[in-house]
Design an enzyme around this catalytic site. Structure first.
Site, PDB file in Angstrom:
ATOM      1  N   TYR A  21       3.734  23.712  22.118  1.00 29.43           N
ATOM      2  CA  TYR A  21       3.089  23.502  23.409  1.00 29.43           C
ATOM      3  C   TYR A  21       1.898  24.434  23.583  1.00 29.43           C
ATOM      4  O   TYR A  21       1.970  25.615  23.204  1.00 29.43           O
ATOM      5  CB  TYR A  21       4.099  23.757  24.532  1.00 29.43           C
ATOM      6  CG  TYR A  21       3.495  23.550  25.887  1.00 29.43           C
ATOM      7  CD1 TYR A  21       3.349  22.263  26.383  1.00 29.43           C
ATOM      8  CD2 TYR A  21       3.035  24.613  26.644  1.00 29.43           C
ATOM      9  CE1 TYR A  21       2.770  22.053  27.624  1.00 29.43           C
ATOM     10  CE2 TYR A  21       2.452  24.407  27.884  1.00 29.43           C
ATOM     11  CZ  TYR A  21       2.322  23.128  28.362  1.00 29.43           C
ATOM     12  OH  TYR A  21       1.735  22.911  29.579  1.00 29.43           O
TER      13      TYR A  21
ATOM     14  N   TRP B  32      -2.467  24.737  25.439  1.00 26.09           N
ATOM     15  CA  TRP B  32      -3.736  24.116  25.814  1.00 26.09           C
ATOM     16  C   TRP B  32      -4.781  24.179  24.709  1.00 26.09           C
ATOM     17  O   TRP B  32      -5.763  23.450  24.760  1.00 26.09           O
ATOM     18  CB  TRP B  32      -4.284  24.784  27.085  1.00 26.09           C
ATOM     19  CG  TRP B  32      -3.820  24.121  28.336  1.00 26.09           C
ATOM     20  CD1 TRP B  32      -2.527  23.932  28.724  1.00 26.09           C
ATOM     21  CD2 TRP B  32      -4.638  23.559  29.370  1.00 26.09           C
ATOM     22  NE1 TRP B  32      -2.486  23.301  29.943  1.00 26.09           N
ATOM     23  CE2 TRP B  32      -3.775  23.066  30.361  1.00 26.09           C
ATOM     24  CE3 TRP B  32      -6.012  23.452  29.563  1.00 26.09           C
ATOM     25  CZ2 TRP B  32      -4.240  22.452  31.522  1.00 26.09           C
ATOM     26  CZ3 TRP B  32      -6.474  22.847  30.724  1.00 26.09           C
ATOM     27  CH2 TRP B  32      -5.594  22.346  31.676  1.00 26.09           C
TER      28      TRP B  32
HETATM   29  P1  PGD Z   1      -3.008  29.452  26.470  1.00 26.51           P
HETATM   30  O1  PGD Z   1      -3.346  30.856  26.830  1.00 26.51           O
HETATM   31  O2  PGD Z   1      -3.976  28.397  26.880  1.00 26.51           O
HETATM   32  O3  PGD Z   1      -1.593  29.203  27.154  1.00 26.51           O
HETATM   33  O4  PGD Z   1       0.353  28.148  28.232  1.00 26.51           O
HETATM   34  P2  PGD Z   1      -0.547  28.012  26.930  1.00 26.51           P
HETATM   35  O5  PGD Z   1       0.309  28.337  25.754  1.00 26.51           O
HETATM   36  O6  PGD Z   1      -1.265  26.719  26.909  1.00 26.51           O
HETATM   37  O7  PGD Z   1      -2.702  29.367  24.922  1.00 26.51           O
HETATM   38  C1  PGD Z   1      -3.472  28.640  24.016  1.00 26.51           C
HETATM   39  C2  PGD Z   1      -3.555  29.420  22.712  1.00 26.51           C
HETATM   40  O8  PGD Z   1      -4.218  28.585  21.747  1.00 26.51           O
HETATM   41  C3  PGD Z   1      -4.392  30.679  22.819  1.00 26.51           C
HETATM   42  O9  PGD Z   1      -3.688  31.763  22.260  1.00 26.51           O
HETATM   43  C4  PGD Z   1      -5.663  30.372  22.017  1.00 26.51           C
HETATM   44  O10 PGD Z   1      -6.225  31.497  21.369  1.00 26.51           O
HETATM   45  C5  PGD Z   1      -5.172  29.360  21.015  1.00 26.51           C
HETATM   46  N1  PGD Z   1      -6.186  28.418  20.544  1.00 26.51           N
HETATM   47  C6  PGD Z   1      -7.301  28.013  21.181  1.00 26.51           C
HETATM   48  N2  PGD Z   1      -7.948  27.091  20.431  1.00 26.51           N
HETATM   49  C7  PGD Z   1      -7.250  26.920  19.289  1.00 26.51           C
HETATM   50  C8  PGD Z   1      -7.413  26.092  18.144  1.00 26.51           C
HETATM   51  O11 PGD Z   1      -8.318  25.297  18.034  1.00 26.51           O
HETATM   52  N3  PGD Z   1      -6.459  26.189  17.176  1.00 26.51           N
HETATM   53  C9  PGD Z   1      -5.411  27.046  17.255  1.00 26.51           C
HETATM   54  N4  PGD Z   1      -4.545  27.074  16.260  1.00 26.51           N
HETATM   55  N5  PGD Z   1      -5.238  27.842  18.343  1.00 26.51           N
HETATM   56  C10 PGD Z   1      -6.125  27.766  19.355  1.00 26.51           C
HETATM   57  C11 PGD Z   1      -0.075  27.664  29.454  1.00 26.51           C
HETATM   58  C12 PGD Z   1       1.139  27.363  30.338  1.00 26.51           C
HETATM   59  O12 PGD Z   1       1.656  28.584  30.880  1.00 26.51           O
HETATM   60  C13 PGD Z   1       0.834  26.441  31.430  1.00 26.51           C
HETATM   61  S1  PGD Z   1      -0.088  25.039  31.074  1.00 26.51           S
HETATM   62  C14 PGD Z   1       1.328  26.611  32.685  1.00 26.51           C
HETATM   63  S2  PGD Z   1       0.828  25.601  33.974  1.00 26.51           S
HETATM   64  C15 PGD Z   1       2.357  27.595  33.013  1.00 26.51           C
HETATM   65  N6  PGD Z   1       2.028  28.386  34.143  1.00 26.51           N
HETATM   66  C16 PGD Z   1       2.818  29.436  34.439  1.00 26.51           C
HETATM   67  C17 PGD Z   1       2.993  29.951  35.769  1.00 26.51           C
HETATM   68  O13 PGD Z   1       2.400  29.463  36.746  1.00 26.51           O
HETATM   69  N7  PGD Z   1       3.818  30.996  35.927  1.00 26.51           N
HETATM   70  C18 PGD Z   1       4.478  31.569  34.913  1.00 26.51           C
HETATM   71  N8  PGD Z   1       5.259  32.610  35.152  1.00 26.51           N
HETATM   72  N9  PGD Z   1       4.320  31.110  33.658  1.00 26.51           N
HETATM   73  C19 PGD Z   1       3.544  30.069  33.377  1.00 26.51           C
HETATM   74  N10 PGD Z   1       3.423  29.617  32.098  1.00 26.51           N
HETATM   75  C20 PGD Z   1       2.777  28.366  31.766  1.00 26.51           C
END
Ligand code: PGD
Length: 795
Positions: free
Chosen positions: A117, A119
């Protein structure tokens, strides 16, 4: 062109389109897309060199795994604090191919967890999850995850109530034009926070939510904000703020319904023609079922909102064109299904569902997309078929790893957790997104092998055995768009790959070659050939109303094309159903709005009965636990970055207070604890402890503290923990302020099993010790030195 001469390169991100000013192969500045009326400040996080310290530059193998795995130990308990050995691509890919083969042969495909999972980055081709899933499907399949952390509860409950998925909802929601033209009262449970509207999956060329709110107010709409935080609607909007106790929206909605019913304000004709099960729900509200009438006097002490305000709001709702919306955050908590269900049932009593400017919505302002008219389906990389039918609801990852073979309930089914031996993550950061991170660390100590592709040494990468350096979005070509945005952008490569980084596609192509399915995976295409293929096959099936869309070469040269929304007229959710419910029934068992669902009732879940009901959450101001942990922590999405991405970038880094994530606290709560602005504070509960920087603010309700998610985890043993809360031997504390060390890891209910990360009970105190600096943005100790020749692409 000379690499030294300045150039501007078109690109896009989840937080907006831009052009990158590049000089001497370095990013100098990011200039927002000129067509964007309100560009996101998050764009600044690309600038500067703060992020580069944490780049993964070479394939790296965890020392304990490398040295111990032959002997069957692999020192899994060292994950998260081990050192790494840099190896060549050739060595890393051979090790990984061997490991994948071993697990497929010995344990079978369902022992591989490929949910992954996250983004990741915008871009239709380099979409990390799609690349991983396409690869694993060809390799033999994998255990997958379903649903999201964003909408864990609503994605399961909406199909039961309205027969729509959350994807349908995004496409069919009433658009802002219909709200601007017709809504007189806009009631936002959880608000429409512009910080969240800064982003949308795939990106947008036009951030418009602020403009729509302004236009609606200008046209005479009144806004009621139901939230513990005033900031959930912009401060320039004239707002009637109902500062509700976190986690109690359902109680408020039930009391509003009580008034409509008691004062004969419910639209009986609407209920008869379009709904089923209203009498059962009203019997519960009147107190026939449990002896408790859900009156405003009942809801007042629960919600913290004066009963007469509740009564007046209900009357106003019935007497004018009223639009109700719930944020995603209100369902990211215990019994998160209930406020969603209650909002639909309440809107049904008002009787305006399907009318312009009236009815109900979900997720306005949660991304820039909701309320924008649907434009077109996006180009999509085919993932193939997964022969394995095992899955988990996404937020049950730690349960799965800790309890192989254990059973769990989900949406009417009893399912069994598979025995996972290999975890493959690409494009997500579970040590950001999951709850109770100490528990997640225990869970991540279980599998035999963990593989992560990452541009950065995130905490997730630091828990992996094989870490493969991924390029960032700026280091590759792609196509950026989203279904509810008008522009499609050429995301042109701006920078060379850092170190030995490769795109996920290149990594999987090289692995597929070793595993014998290179042809099937690549179909003989390189990156640009894939982009052209995705674009042209998308263009070939575009509906005629899109007119002439240029061929790929022209699009790529132009850098951007503009598409037309599917509907010229303002879009109104469920208008067709309202016009003729016989001809256009909902996809629910009854074809009607299910105020009571017999299907859900038959599941027999006391944590999610057959209609919207109030259940006291395990953690809220009214629970026993509040005696020890009296403050309600809201851990919501950040305003200064997307989730945990580019946390070291200038905009995010500048927001830190005393080197840590800012925590907002009400002046009264701060005074009580001797806390002043800028102090380092410690927040803790039975699950964990963290340090944060205090921000004193009366924009939140007394008794509530707010700490955004996304500060990179940095666990350090604090010997100097305060006496009152100190444990012998010190406390492992996140010295940077990642709130997920405090949140609970359990499902919303047995129906949806969504994440409950939004709300937890905590205590906060002034930190009196010497607060150590955070080191989360640095790479872990790395040994070995690999020459560039070993790292040539294609090895
Ligand atoms: P990101 O920081 O976007 O968080 O959680 P999510 O895991 O999506 O992580 C994306 C990772 O992908 C980053 O480390 C980035 O460096 C890496 N990345 C970017 N581009 C690439 C690529 O092209 N290839 C590869 N291999 N890696 C890449 C988000 C999630 O957190 C979401 S959507 C929600 S809504 C939730 N919100 C909450 C909340 O409100 N409260 C709490 N306590 N916790 C939450 N967690 C959730």
């Amino acid at each position: 062109m000379d690499a030294k001469s300045p150039r501007n390169v078109t690109h896009s991100s989840h937080w907006g389109a831009f052009s990158a000013r590049v000089v001497d192969e370095k990013l100098l500045r990011v200039l927002p897309f000129p067509g964007d009326p309100d560009p996101s400040p998050l764009l600044r996080n690309f600038e500067g060199d703060g992020n580069s310290r944490a780049r993964v530059l070479q394939p790296s193998i965890r020392r304990g795994w490398l040295e111990g795995r032959e002997r069957g130990t692999a020192h899994r308990e060292l994950r998260g604090r081990d050192s790494y050995v840099a190896v060549s691509w050739d060595e890393a890919l051979s090790l990984l191919a061997h490991e994948l083969r071993r697990v497929y042969d010995l344990q079978g495909a369902d022992a591989i967890f490929g949910g992954s999972y996250g983004w990741a980055s915008a871009g239709r081709f380099h979409h990390a999850q799609s690349q991983l899933h396409r690869f694993l499907n060809l390799a033999g399949g994998y255990t997958r995850s379903i649903n999201t952390y964003s909408q864990g509860a609503s994605s399961v409950v909406f199909p039961h109530i309205l027969g729509v998925t959350v994807t349908d909802l995004l496409q069919q929601s009433s658009d802002w034009r219909s709200i601007e033209q017709h809504t007189k009262l806009f009631v936002a449970f959880g608000g429409v926070p512009l910080k969240n509207a800064s982003v949308c999956a795939g990106g947008t060329g036009q951030h418009q939510v602020g403009g729509h709110l302004r236009a609606a107010q200008g046209a005479g709409a009144r806004f009621v904000l139901v939230s513990p935080q005033r900031r959930d609607l912009p401060d320039w909007l004239d707002v009637d703020w109902m500062a509700i106790e976190p986690g109690t929206d359902t109680a408020l909605m039930l009391a509003l319904a009580y008034v409509l019913d008691a004062e004969d304000l419910a639209d009986q004709a609407f209920l008869r023609r379009y709904c089923v099960g209203v009498e059962d729900w009203l019997a519960y509200i009147r107190g026939v079922v449990d002896g408790v009438a859900k009156t405003p006097d009942w809801a007042g002490p629960i919600t913290g909102i004066a009963p007469d305000r509740i009564t007046v709001l209900a009357r106003h709702m019935a007497r004018q064109r009223t639009f109700l919306t719930t944020s995603w955050s209100v369902q990211r908590s215990w019994y998160g299904e209930q406020p969603i269900w209650a909002s639909v049932a309440l809107a049904a009593l008002i009787g305006q569902i399907g009318l312009p400017g009236g009815g109900v919505g979900h997720g306005y302002g949660m991304t820039s997309s909701t309320g924008q008219p649907f434009v077109a389906k996006m180009p999509t990389l085919a993932q193939g078929m997964n022969p394995i039918d095992k899955f988990i609801p996404v937020a049950r990852i730690a349960d799965m790893l800790l309890d192989p073979g254990g059973t769990f309930e989900y949406n009417g089914n009893t399912l069994r957790y598979p025995d996972i031996r290999l975890v493959y993550w690409c494009g997500g950061n579970p040590f950001h997104h999951h709850q109770d991170l100490h528990r997640l660390r225990r869970a991540f100590a279980r599998p035999e092998t963990i593989v992560v592709h990452e541009p950065y040494w995130t905490t997730t990468a630091r828990h992996a055995d094989i870490v493969l350096p991924a390029t960032t979005t700026l280091e590759r070509n792609d196509i950026g768009c989203s279904g509810n945005a008008r522009h499609m952008f050429a995301m042109q490569r701006a920078l060379p790959a850092a170190g030995a980084a490769r795109s996920d596609y290149e990594i999987f192509a090289a692995l597929a070659q070793r595993l014998g399915f290179s042809r099937e995976f690549t179909e003989g295409r390189d990156e640009m050939a894939w982009l052209e293929q995705l674009y042209e096959s998308w263009r070939a099936v575009l509906p005629v109303e899109q007119g002439a869309v240029p061929p790929f070469a022209v699009f790529w040269k132009q850098g951007v094309i503009e598409l037309q929304p599917k509907h010229i007229e303002p879009q109104v959710f469920l208008a067709e159903f309202r016009r003729d419910p016989e001809k256009n029934p909902l996809r629910t068992p009854s074809g009607r709005i299910e105020i009571t669902s017999d299907t859900v009732r038959r599941f027999g879940y006391n944590d999610c009965p057959g209609y919207a009901a109030w259940r006291e959450p395990p953690e809220w101001r009214g629970s026993k636990l509040a005696q020890d942990y009296p403050l309600v922590l809201i851990a919501n999405n950040p305003a200064t970055r997307l989730h945990s991405q580019l946390d070291a970038g200038p905009f995010s880094a500048a927001s830190k207070v005393s080197g840590r994530e800012p925590m907002c606290i009400h002046p009264d709560d701060a005074n009580l604890r001797g806390i002043a602005a800028g102090d380092v504070v410690r927040a803790f509960n039975a699950r964990g402890s963290l340090l944060a920087g205090a921000v004193i603010s009366d924009t939140l309700k007394r008794g509530v503290v707010q700490l955004s998610t996304g500060a990179w985890l940095d666990l350090q043993l604090l010997e100097e923990a305060n006496e009152r809360s100190g444990k012998p031997g010190g406390v492992r504390t996140c010295v940077h302020g990642n709130p997920n060390v405090l949140t609970a890891d359990c499902g919303t209910s047995r129906l949806a099993q969504g994440c409950v990360g939004q709300i937890s009970l905590v205590q906060v105190e002034l930190f009196k010790g010497r607060a150590p600096a955070q080191h989360a943005w640095e790479a872990p100790p790395l040994s070995g030195n690999v020459s560039d020749s070993n790292n040539a692409v294609g090895s």
